[in-house]
Write a protein that holds these residues in place. Sequence first.
Motif, PDB file in Angstrom:
ATOM      1  N   GLY A 158       6.590 100.441  81.995  1.00 51.93           N
ATOM      2  CA  GLY A 158       7.713  99.650  82.520  1.00 51.93           C
ATOM      3  C   GLY A 158       8.060  99.972  83.957  1.00 51.93           C
ATOM      4  O   GLY A 158       8.770  99.215  84.607  1.00 51.93           O
ATOM      5  N   PHE A 190      16.898  96.702  76.619  1.00 51.13           N
ATOM      6  CA  PHE A 190      17.808  95.802  77.335  1.00 51.13           C
ATOM      7  C   PHE A 190      17.159  94.462  77.655  1.00 51.13           C
ATOM      8  O   PHE A 190      17.858  93.492  77.946  1.00 51.13           O
ATOM      9  CB  PHE A 190      18.255  96.476  78.639  1.00 51.13           C
ATOM     10  CG  PHE A 190      17.182  96.516  79.696  1.00 51.13           C
ATOM     11  CD1 PHE A 190      16.095  97.360  79.589  1.00 51.13           C
ATOM     12  CD2 PHE A 190      17.243  95.661  80.787  1.00 51.13           C
ATOM     13  CE1 PHE A 190      15.083  97.370  80.538  1.00 51.13           C
ATOM     14  CE2 PHE A 190      16.250  95.664  81.751  1.00 51.13           C
ATOM     15  CZ  PHE A 190      15.157  96.530  81.619  1.00 51.13           C
ATOM     16  N   LYS A 191      15.834  94.379  77.633  1.00 55.76           N
ATOM     17  CA  LYS A 191      15.130  93.159  78.035  1.00 55.76           C
ATOM     18  C   LYS A 191      15.609  91.948  77.243  1.00 55.76           C
ATOM     19  O   LYS A 191      15.537  90.808  77.712  1.00 55.76           O
ATOM     20  CB  LYS A 191      13.630  93.326  77.830  1.00 55.76           C
ATOM     21  CG  LYS A 191      13.001  94.429  78.676  1.00 55.76           C
ATOM     22  CD  LYS A 191      12.755  93.976  80.079  1.00 55.76           C
ATOM     23  CE  LYS A 191      12.085  95.044  80.919  1.00 55.76           C
ATOM     24  NZ  LYS A 191      11.942  94.657  82.325  1.00 55.76           N
ATOM     25  N   GLU A 196      10.497 105.262  80.049  1.00 56.36           N
ATOM     26  CA  GLU A 196      11.145 104.740  81.270  1.00 56.36           C
ATOM     27  C   GLU A 196      12.563 105.319  81.357  1.00 56.36           C
ATOM     28  O   GLU A 196      12.992 105.841  82.383  1.00 56.36           O
ATOM     29  CB  GLU A 196      11.214 103.201  81.239  1.00 56.36           C
ATOM     30  CG  GLU A 196       9.868 102.507  81.371  1.00 56.36           C
ATOM     31  CD  GLU A 196       9.083 102.446  80.048  1.00 56.36           C
ATOM     32  OE1 GLU A 196       9.636 102.852  79.006  1.00 56.36           O
ATOM     33  OE2 GLU A 196       7.917 101.992  80.075  1.00 56.36           O
ATOM     34  N   GLY A 221      12.134  99.959  87.767  1.00 56.09           N
ATOM     35  CA  GLY A 221      10.809  99.357  87.877  1.00 56.09           C
ATOM     36  C   GLY A 221      11.030  98.163  88.798  1.00 56.09           C
ATOM     37  O   GLY A 221      11.187  98.295  90.018  1.00 56.09           O
ATOM     38  N   GLY A 222      11.162  96.979  88.197  1.00 56.07           N
ATOM     39  CA  GLY A 222      11.533  95.806  88.981  1.00 56.07           C
ATOM     40  C   GLY A 222      12.987  95.862  89.419  1.00 56.07           C
ATOM     41  O   GLY A 222      13.378  95.225  90.388  1.00 56.07           O
ATOM     42  N   GLY A 223      13.815  96.585  88.682  1.00 58.46           N
ATOM     43  CA  GLY A 223      15.211  96.792  89.099  1.00 58.46           C
ATOM     44  C   GLY A 223      16.266  96.123  88.240  1.00 58.46           C
ATOM     45  O   GLY A 223      17.451  96.165  88.577  1.00 58.46           O
ATOM     46  N   SER A 224      15.870  95.521  87.113  1.00 58.36           N
ATOM     47  CA  SER A 224      16.878  94.715  86.418  1.00 58.36           C
ATOM     48  C   SER A 224      17.871  95.538  85.614  1.00 58.36           C
ATOM     49  O   SER A 224      19.060  95.223  85.595  1.00 58.36           O
ATOM     50  CB  SER A 224      16.218  93.644  85.550  1.00 58.36           C
ATOM     51  OG  SER A 224      15.429  94.190  84.524  1.00 58.36           O
ATOM     52  N   ASN A 225      17.433  96.633  84.965  1.00 61.18           N
ATOM     53  CA  ASN A 225      18.453  97.407  84.249  1.00 61.18           C
ATOM     54  C   ASN A 225      19.334  98.135  85.255  1.00 61.18           C
ATOM     55  O   ASN A 225      20.548  98.237  85.078  1.00 61.18           O
ATOM     56  CB  ASN A 225      17.830  98.321  83.168  1.00 61.18           C
ATOM     57  CG  ASN A 225      17.423  99.703  83.635  1.00 61.18           C
ATOM     58  OD1 ASN A 225      18.181 100.655  83.519  1.00 61.18           O
ATOM     59  ND2 ASN A 225      16.215  99.839  84.171  1.00 61.18           N
ATOM     60  N   SER A 238      17.791 102.526  78.842  1.00 58.21           N
ATOM     61  CA  SER A 238      17.286 101.147  78.847  1.00 58.21           C
ATOM     62  C   SER A 238      16.532 100.775  77.573  1.00 58.21           C
ATOM     63  O   SER A 238      16.472  99.609  77.211  1.00 58.21           O
ATOM     64  CB  SER A 238      16.380 100.941  80.065  1.00 58.21           C
ATOM     65  OG  SER A 238      15.357 101.929  80.082  1.00 58.21           O
ATOM     66  N   GLN A 273       7.983  95.843  76.371  1.00 58.17           N
ATOM     67  CA  GLN A 273       9.374  95.641  75.930  1.00 58.17           C
ATOM     68  C   GLN A 273       9.827  94.206  76.237  1.00 58.17           C
ATOM     69  O   GLN A 273      10.514  93.587  75.435  1.00 58.17           O
ATOM     70  CB  GLN A 273      10.314  96.619  76.644  1.00 58.17           C
ATOM     71  CG  GLN A 273      10.014  98.088  76.368  1.00 58.17           C
ATOM     72  CD  GLN A 273      10.832  98.651  75.215  1.00 58.17           C
ATOM     73  OE1 GLN A 273      11.253  97.919  74.333  1.00 58.17           O
ATOM     74  NE2 GLN A 273      11.032  99.944  75.213  1.00 58.17           N
ATOM     75  N   SER A 282      11.779  90.629  85.103  1.00 55.01           N
ATOM     76  CA  SER A 282      12.459  91.491  86.092  1.00 55.01           C
ATOM     77  C   SER A 282      12.265  90.896  87.475  1.00 55.01           C
ATOM     78  O   SER A 282      11.817  89.754  87.600  1.00 55.01           O
ATOM     79  CB  SER A 282      11.899  92.915  86.030  1.00 55.01           C
ATOM     80  OG  SER A 282      12.723  93.776  86.793  1.00 55.01           O
TER      81      SER A 282
END
Length: 438
Positions: A345, A119-120, A392, A272-276, A421, A147, A237
């Motif tokens: 990730g 998704f990145k 992940e 992880g950082g929360g973006s997906n 993801s 990724q 992210s």
Amino acid sequence: MSTPSNNVWAPAQVPVGEPGVPTHWLNPIPSLPEPLPPVVDDSEDQYRMKLQRRIRLQSMLALDADTNSLIPIPEAVREDLANIGRPTPLTRARALERRLGTPAQIYLKREDTLPTGAFKLNSAMAQVRAAKEEGAERLVTETGAGQWGHAVAFACARLGLHPTIFWAAISARQKASRHALLELLGARVESSPSSVTELGRRVGSDPTMVNGSLGLAIGEAVEYAAGHPETRYISGSNVPHVLIHQSVIGLETKAQLAALGVSPDVLIACVGGGSNLVGFMAPFFDDKAARGDDLRFVAAEAATSPRLTKGRYEYDYSDLGCNTPMVKSYTLGRDYELPPTHVGGLRQHSGSPIVGVVHHADLLEARAYEEKDIFAAGHALLMAEQILIAPESCHALLAGIEEALEAKRAGEARVIVICVSGSGTHDLEGYVEKVIKQ
Ligand SMILES: Cc1ncc(COP(=O)(O)O)c(C=O)c1O
């Protein structure tokens, strides 16, 4: 978990169109149940804030400050998204359902089908397109699992820009095939800790730090950008604009489920950082406001970096160099020793403040999983559906399997939607170690 009954949780109504590339991004910030805690720079001269304003793309800073719920996606970016294969498929994992013997329906949002396998690329295309329009030719960034670095290298090769990528050493070592691919795409790759920055040299001399971490790689990338005025710094992210870009995942999912006439009971993503996670779930915030506990959100994290299940909700720096402003979110503390794993990730000490607010408001359940269990889940999916997904994503899958088994015990035809993801094509070393050799 309960939904607040007062009026603070009043998300925007998301228009559900035909399945296709969305026309707008959804900004989750205006509809959060609590105001987003501001970023804080406690230095006297506000040098961290000034540095961010200098090294980042102006259009991304503007997106972070945008207060609209729906933000038009520039036409060139929509074309880019269509060209990389959006909308991604939403598929039903019937063979997995049969293997589990569950009455639940399991749907997979297949971000692994994008050309870089994750998704990145949704945010990388948008940011590199913006960089090109701002006249930036050189970019620097960090990557954990690789990724994001792969996505940036892809987007830069496509649009003619030159990236430098600081890559957490443990993953850079584990993923030789991806490493080669990044270099073939023209990226300059620095294993972090590197000898290129002062921070990398200092930290690299400590034998306990040789595996690196995302926080360290962020620190190196920020320092590099500070010393190279022609280079712009971009992130994959944590920061709001990335989460906004990733809303295409949830907007598509919402339209695809509506086209099938299906209403989800539980949405699951790894964090992880929360973006997906936020990109996938934010378009369903309005449904949650209406349905309360009938619609659940689940975050799956790594037991080795258990921010949401064991961290503290407080201000911290996201980079080990402490050169970025502090943000309030769930953190393990930047000195937390992150063990080496195959889950690069999710291997970070802190995450997005947006995830922090949603979890703090009790709207997001969190579960932490051990590495051997997530790889077993990934293997089960491979055997059932012949899809190899990233470690992940296996965290989200395992939470989905638990939901499906719980539905079986309860005799409920629950609808479970999992964000896949990424693909596991470059994670075979992990599968070999945790599945074949076990
Ligand atoms: C495949 C995959 N999934 C999930 C993540 C976690 O990122 P985020 O929490 O921002 O969605 C990463 C990060 O590198 C990743 O590579």
